[in-house]
Design an enzyme around this catalytic site. Structure first.
Site, PDB file in Angstrom:
ATOM      1  N   ASP A  89      35.585  39.915  42.210  1.00  0.00           N
ATOM      2  CA  ASP A  89      34.548  40.043  41.299  1.00  0.00           C
ATOM      3  C   ASP A  89      34.236  38.898  40.480  1.00  0.00           C
ATOM      4  OD1 ASP A  89      32.384  41.744  40.209  1.00  0.00           O
ATOM      5  OD2 ASP A  89      33.607  42.211  38.615  1.00  0.00           O
ATOM      6  N   ASP A 114      32.098  38.844  37.154  1.00  0.00           N
ATOM      7  CA  ASP A 114      31.957  39.219  35.662  1.00  0.00           C
ATOM      8  C   ASP A 114      33.329  39.914  35.281  1.00  0.00           C
ATOM      9  OD1 ASP A 114      29.501  37.742  35.737  1.00  0.00           O
ATOM     10  OD2 ASP A 114      28.500  39.632  35.976  1.00  0.00           O
TER      11      ASP A 114
END
Length: 189
Positions: free
Chosen positions: A6, A8
């Site tokens: 991922d 963020d």
């Protein structure tokens, strides 16, 4: 090995607010170096990121591309790179097939690397959605405590993902340390 991240809260700082400009995109200390170390060790790296800020009108794909270009420049300076970035620009109400926890982004990554399956890959995230998407595609799952990770860890203690074994690390850098250490031990045997 393929490692899917991922963005963020794993690579860059994230407090739950939308990151709406290139200037607001700041790497978590040690994360750029960790990506570079994994890349230099021969790992393929991809990002799967929900970016509904595009559909919400908070920023355009040009700004998102700028964030990824900034990240790429920082990685190149350390001798690393991300091989592929898949992102979902849709609003949650659009019910697309790519927004995590659905697996469309991971399907794009699988197709990009011409793989039949993602079994053996690792999905690293800071949210339950990341882990659920990875688990649904037979990835190993790793949670980092940065970004939303501490809250996710508490959530998983009371409501685990059925059948998933989630390994928890303080940071992505700690995850990279563990992967590289395990490989060093395997190679010396």
């Amino acid at each position: 090995m393929l490692i899917i991240l991922d963005r963020d809260g794993v690579i860059n700082e994230y407090d739950g607010s939308y990151i709406c400009s290139v200037d607001e995109w700041h790497p978590i200390p040690g994360s750029i170096e960790a990506v570079a170390r994994l890349y230099k060790a021969g790992h393929r790296l991809a990002i799967a990121t929900n970016q509904s800020g595009v559909a919400r009108g908070f920023y355009g794909t040009d700004v998102l591309d700028g964030m990824h270009e900034k990240m790429s420049r920082l990685l190149e300076a350390q001798g690393g790179r991300i091989d592929f970035i898949a992102y979902c620009p849709h609003h949650p109400d659009e019910h697309c097939g790519c927004r995590k926890p659905l697996t469309g982004l991971l399907d794009q990554i699988r197709d990009h690397f011409h793989l039949d399956t993602l079994k053996g890959a690792i999905m690293v995230g800071d949210s339950r959605k990341d882990l659920e998407a990875g688990f649904a595609e037979n990835c190993q799952t790793a949670l980092v405590r940065t970004g939303n990770g501490e809250d996710t860890e508490l959530d998983l203690q009371t409501c685990p993902i059925p059948g998933a074994k989630v390994v928890v690390y303080d940071t992505f850098s700690a995850f990279a340390d563990a992967v590289l250490l395990a490989e060093g031990l395997e190679k010396s045997e």
